[in-house]
Design a protein around this motif. Structure first.
Motif, PDB file in Angstrom:
ATOM      1  N   ALA A 146      -6.244  -6.694  -1.220  1.00 26.85           N
ATOM      2  CA  ALA A 146      -7.399  -6.030  -0.616  1.00 26.85           C
ATOM      3  C   ALA A 146      -7.645  -4.681  -1.287  1.00 26.85           C
ATOM      4  O   ALA A 146      -8.795  -4.309  -1.575  1.00 26.85           O
ATOM      5  CB  ALA A 146      -7.171  -5.851   0.883  1.00 26.85           C
ATOM      6  N   LEU A 147      -6.566  -3.952  -1.559  1.00 22.65           N
ATOM      7  CA  LEU A 147      -6.696  -2.665  -2.236  1.00 22.65           C
ATOM      8  C   LEU A 147      -7.173  -2.849  -3.669  1.00 22.65           C
ATOM      9  O   LEU A 147      -8.053  -2.111  -4.147  1.00 22.65           O
ATOM     10  CB  LEU A 147      -5.350  -1.946  -2.219  1.00 22.65           C
ATOM     11  N   ALA A 148      -6.611  -3.834  -4.382  1.00 19.95           N
ATOM     12  CA  ALA A 148      -7.012  -4.088  -5.768  1.00 19.95           C
ATOM     13  C   ALA A 148      -8.492  -4.458  -5.850  1.00 19.95           C
ATOM     14  O   ALA A 148      -9.206  -4.002  -6.756  1.00 19.95           O
ATOM     15  CB  ALA A 148      -6.150  -5.194  -6.367  1.00 19.95           C
ATOM     16  N   ARG A 149      -8.952  -5.278  -4.911  1.00 20.05           N
ATOM     17  CA  ARG A 149     -10.378  -5.638  -4.894  1.00 20.05           C
ATOM     18  C   ARG A 149     -11.246  -4.403  -4.700  1.00 20.05           C
ATOM     19  O   ARG A 149     -12.295  -4.255  -5.323  1.00 20.05           O
ATOM     20  CB  ARG A 149     -10.649  -6.657  -3.777  1.00 20.05           C
ATOM     21  N   ARG A 150     -10.811  -3.519  -3.810  1.00 19.45           N
ATOM     22  CA  ARG A 150     -11.584  -2.297  -3.567  1.00 19.45           C
ATOM     23  C   ARG A 150     -11.621  -1.422  -4.810  1.00 19.45           C
ATOM     24  O   ARG A 150     -12.664  -0.858  -5.165  1.00 19.45           O
ATOM     25  CB  ARG A 150     -10.979  -1.537  -2.387  1.00 19.45           C
ATOM     26  N   ASN A 151     -10.482  -1.295  -5.483  1.00 13.69           N
ATOM     27  CA  ASN A 151     -10.457  -0.516  -6.728  1.00 13.69           C
ATOM     28  C   ASN A 151     -11.361  -1.134  -7.781  1.00 13.69           C
ATOM     29  O   ASN A 151     -12.046  -0.416  -8.528  1.00 13.69           O
ATOM     30  CB  ASN A 151      -9.019  -0.416  -7.242  1.00 13.69           C
ATOM     31  N   ALA A 152     -11.351  -2.463  -7.879  1.00 20.76           N
ATOM     32  CA  ALA A 152     -12.218  -3.129  -8.861  1.00 20.76           C
ATOM     33  C   ALA A 152     -13.691  -2.869  -8.540  1.00 20.76           C
ATOM     34  O   ALA A 152     -14.501  -2.615  -9.447  1.00 20.76           O
ATOM     35  CB  ALA A 152     -11.929  -4.628  -8.881  1.00 20.76           C
ATOM     36  N   ARG A 153     -14.043  -2.922  -7.260  1.00 21.14           N
ATOM     37  CA  ARG A 153     -15.431  -2.629  -6.868  1.00 21.14           C
ATOM     38  C   ARG A 153     -15.787  -1.192  -7.209  1.00 21.14           C
ATOM     39  O   ARG A 153     -16.891  -0.911  -7.696  1.00 21.14           O
ATOM     40  CB  ARG A 153     -15.631  -2.875  -5.374  1.00 21.14           C
TER      41      ARG A 153
END
Length: 275
Positions: A146-153
């Motif tokens: 979830a954190l990685a997805r947010r960073n990618a966004r």
């Protein structure tokens, strides 16, 4: 408990922090929402009591040993500002070496797999440096993904994030490069009880009795996941380089090489799978 005066100043807060200057500046910047240059230029600027209290609270957390990055929720990696939480390993400067080594070995176009992505630091850095890469990034932790997805966004990059215990949830696709910074600390290592590491998730740190359990597993399983002439690239502990080179060579990888980080420590091992 510290009493906070209404006429607190930037310079006064830094002096009272009880911390190394850089750490105090990073924490105060996270409260004030500013860059460090402002702290230097406006040392006598007043800080309102609410923010001064927040600063003192953050200073106290750091004095108790909590990592600066967990307090601020941010960490810079490869020139990128990333969100971090206690659910993921704090990205380290030495891991930037993996990004450099990967970029040197990637054909264009290419398919890349990152195992154990954590905050997404490596995958996101690769996606920004090499637009058009097809990147899959896995982690066994829902919170990490979830954190990685947010960073990618945050950084506007497209990465396929997959909940997986290493390769287990992946289909039969093969890749031009597989990169991983797996847990590689030996279970009894005294460093686990020192410094920032005390606060980081054990799941992301400990690699079995000798620290090499996951390195062995990834190296063995990657052989069926690499395209001909595809590369495997893994970070390892400072004293594990020779063992990693022998492991990859014994498994049939070619051009096996160990690389040092900028501090001169043995840091990463690479090998090519001829197929």
């Amino acid at each position: 408990m510290n009493t906070v005066e209404t006429d607190a100043t930037i310079g006064g807060l830094l002096r009272e922090s009880g911390l190394p200057r850089l750490e105090a500046e990073l924490l105060l910047c996270s409260v004030l929402g500013c860059e460090r240059v402002r702290l230097i230029a406006r040392a006598e600027e007043a800080v309102d009591s609410s923010r001064a209290r927040s600063a003192h609270a953050r200073f106290a957390r750091r004095r108790a040993g909590e990592p600066v990055s967990y307090i601020t929720g941010r960490r810079e990696f490869y020139g990128l500002a990333l969100r971090v939480t206690p659910e993921v390993l704090i990205p380290r400067p030495e891991t930037e070496r993996l990004v450099e080594l990967a970029l040197e070995r990637l054909p264009a176009p290419a398919r890349v797999l990152e195992l154990g992505t954590g905050s997404g630091a490596i995958a996101i850095a690769l996606a920004i440096e090499r637009p058009g890469l097809g990147i899959v990034a896995t982690d066994v932790s829902e919170a990490a993904l979830a954190l990685a997805r947010r960073n990618a966004r945050d950084h506007g990059v497209e990465i396929a994030f997959v909940l997986s215990d290493w390769f287990d949830a992946l289909g039969p696709e093969q890749f031009d490069l597989i990169v991983a910074n797996p847990p590689y600390v030996a279970a009894g290592d005294a460093h686990l009880e020192r410094g920032d590491v005390r606060f980081e998730p054990r799941l992301a740190l400990v690699g079995g009795e000798d620290g090499l359990d996951y390195i062995r597993k990834i190296a063995a399983d990657a052989r069926t996941r690499l395209r001909p002439d595809g590369w495997l690239l893994m970070e390892h502990g400072y004293d594990q380089g020779d063992r990693c080179v022998k492991l990859l060579s014994a498994l049939g990888y070619a051009a096996v090489t160990d690389f040092h980080d900028l501090a001169g420590w043995s840091r990463a091992c690479a090998g090519v799978w001829r197929g």
